[in-house]
Write a protein that holds these residues in place. Sequence first.
Motif, short mmCIF file in Angstrom:
data_model
loop_
_atom_site.label_atom_id
_atom_site.label_comp_id
_atom_site.label_asym_id
_atom_site.label_seq_id
_atom_site.Cartn_x
_atom_site.Cartn_y
_atom_site.Cartn_z
N ILE A 1 9.03 4.01 -14.56
CA ILE A 1 7.65 4.51 -14.46
C ILE A 1 7.36 5.31 -15.71
CG2 ILE A 1 6.12 6.13 -13.25
CD1 ILE A 1 6.48 3.77 -11.50
N ALA B 1 4.13 0.87 -14.46
CA ALA B 1 5.41 0.52 -13.85
C ALA B 1 5.96 -0.74 -14.51
CB ALA B 1 5.24 0.28 -12.35
N TRP C 1 4.76 -4.14 -18.61
CA TRP C 1 4.30 -3.00 -17.82
C TRP C 1 2.99 -3.34 -17.12
CZ3 TRP C 1 7.03 1.68 -17.65
CH2 TRP C 1 8.16 1.73 -18.49
N LYS D 1 -0.66 1.01 -12.62
CA LYS D 1 -0.66 1.28 -11.18
C LYS D 1 -1.66 2.36 -10.78
CE LYS D 1 2.50 -1.71 -10.26
NZ LYS D 1 2.13 -2.94 -9.52
N LEU D 2 -2.07 3.17 -11.74
CA LEU D 2 -2.97 4.29 -11.42
C LEU D 2 -3.63 4.72 -12.72
CD1 LEU D 2 -3.58 6.25 -8.96
CD2 LEU D 2 -1.85 7.76 -9.91
N THR E 1 4.40 8.81 -4.34
CA THR E 1 4.52 7.43 -3.91
C THR E 1 5.75 7.29 -3.02
OG1 THR E 1 4.75 5.12 -4.63
CG2 THR E 1 5.89 6.75 -5.95
N GLY F 1 5.93 3.30 -6.64
CA GLY F 1 4.83 3.36 -7.60
C GLY F 1 3.71 2.37 -7.36
N GLU F 2 3.81 1.58 -6.30
CA GLU F 2 2.72 0.62 -6.01
C GLU F 2 1.46 1.35 -5.57
OE1 GLU F 2 2.36 -2.76 -6.38
OE2 GLU F 2 4.20 -2.51 -7.54
N THR F 3 1.61 2.33 -4.66
CA THR F 3 0.46 3.11 -4.20
C THR F 3 0.79 4.60 -4.30
OG1 THR F 3 1.24 3.05 -1.90
CG2 THR F 3 -0.27 1.31 -2.59
N TRP F 4 -0.28 5.41 -4.45
CA TRP F 4 -0.10 6.84 -4.68
C TRP F 4 -1.04 7.65 -3.80
CZ3 TRP F 4 3.61 8.66 -8.00
CH2 TRP F 4 4.23 7.70 -8.81
#
Length: 328
Positions: free
Chosen positions: A73, A83, A91, A94-95, A181, A185-188
Motif C-alpha cells: 500500500i 494498492a 498499482w 483505492k481511495l 481497512t 485496502g479494497e474499502t476504507w
Amino acid sequence: GAAIPTDQPAIASEDAANRLILDIARIGQRIVAVGEQGHIILSDDGGTSWVHAKVPVSAMLTAVTAIDADSLIAVGHDGVVLASTDRGDTWALKLDGRRIVTLQIDAARQKIARLSEQLDALAADTPAFEEATFALEDAQFDLEAAEAITDGGLMSPLLGATFLDDSTGFVYGAYGVILRTDDAGETWSLIAQRLENPDRKHLYSLKRSTSGALVLVGEAGALYRSVDRGETWQIVPFEYQGALFGLIAAADDRLVTFGLRGRIFLSIDAGQSWQPVASEHRATLFDGDVTPACDILLSGASGTLLVSRDTGASFELVDSDSRDPLGA
C-alpha cells in the motif's frame, strides 16, 4: 482547467532515483521507493538499478508499506491510497480525496442526526443540554467544512500506512484524517471520530508494540494509544508539545518517538509512559528503523543519522557523508 494529479498517471523519468524520494519498503528481495509526481521505482539488485512501476496518479507519494509477500500500500497527497498485488509492478487507486470528503460528509450528517435526537430528549438549561448544543454546532461546522471542499476533494496529504496483518490496516495524515481497512485496502472507513482531536492535529506515525498496543503520534505532542486493535483510542499525557514525526517499535515493548529539533523519547511499557532521551544533536528527525541486530537508526535533516545500540536509551551520531536531509 489544471490537470488533477489523481486523474493523471505518473510519467516515467530517467532520473527518478535522483528525484525527491520520501519512503522506501522491502518486499522479499525487492526494494520499492516512492516520491514526487507519483513516482514508484523498483530495484531487484539492492538499489544498483531501478525501473518504473505503472502508477495511475501523479500526486506526491509520501509512504509505502508491504502488507504480505506480494502486496503493498502507498499513500500520498490528495488523499491518495494505492494498492499493488504484484510486488509493486502495477498499482490501482483505492481511495482519493474526493472519496474521503464523501466519507467525512456522511460521518458529519450521522453525527448531526444523533446529536439532534439527544437534544430533543434533554431538558433545556442543563449542563448536558449545553454540552450537546456545542457538540451539534461542531458537527454542523464539520459538515460545512467538508461540503466546502467537495469540488476538488481533500487536498491534504496522507502521511503513513500501517498494517496489523494482511487485511487490517490504517492510513493517516494531515488534519487528523485516519481511515481503516479490514480487506487489505479494497474499502476504507473513516475512524477520525474515535480520536479526541478537536484541533485536527496532523497524524504522522502509527506502530504496534510487541505486546500488541497501537501507538499513534503527531503534531504538537499528540500521542494516542489503543489496546483493542484501533477500536478505541486514549490520549497519552505527553510533556513535549512539539511535532513527533516518527515512531519505532523495538523489542520488549520498547518504543522510540522523535521529531522537531532532534527531540527523542523512550517508552519501556508499550507507550503508557515516556522519558526524554539525552541527545546533543538538534537536527529535526524524520524517520527510523530497527536493524536485524536490533540497533535503532534515526534519520533527519542535514544528513543526520543516529544509532542506538542499547534499544533507545542513548544515541550516537553516524557519519553519513551527506548534508542532504534523509527522509527515510
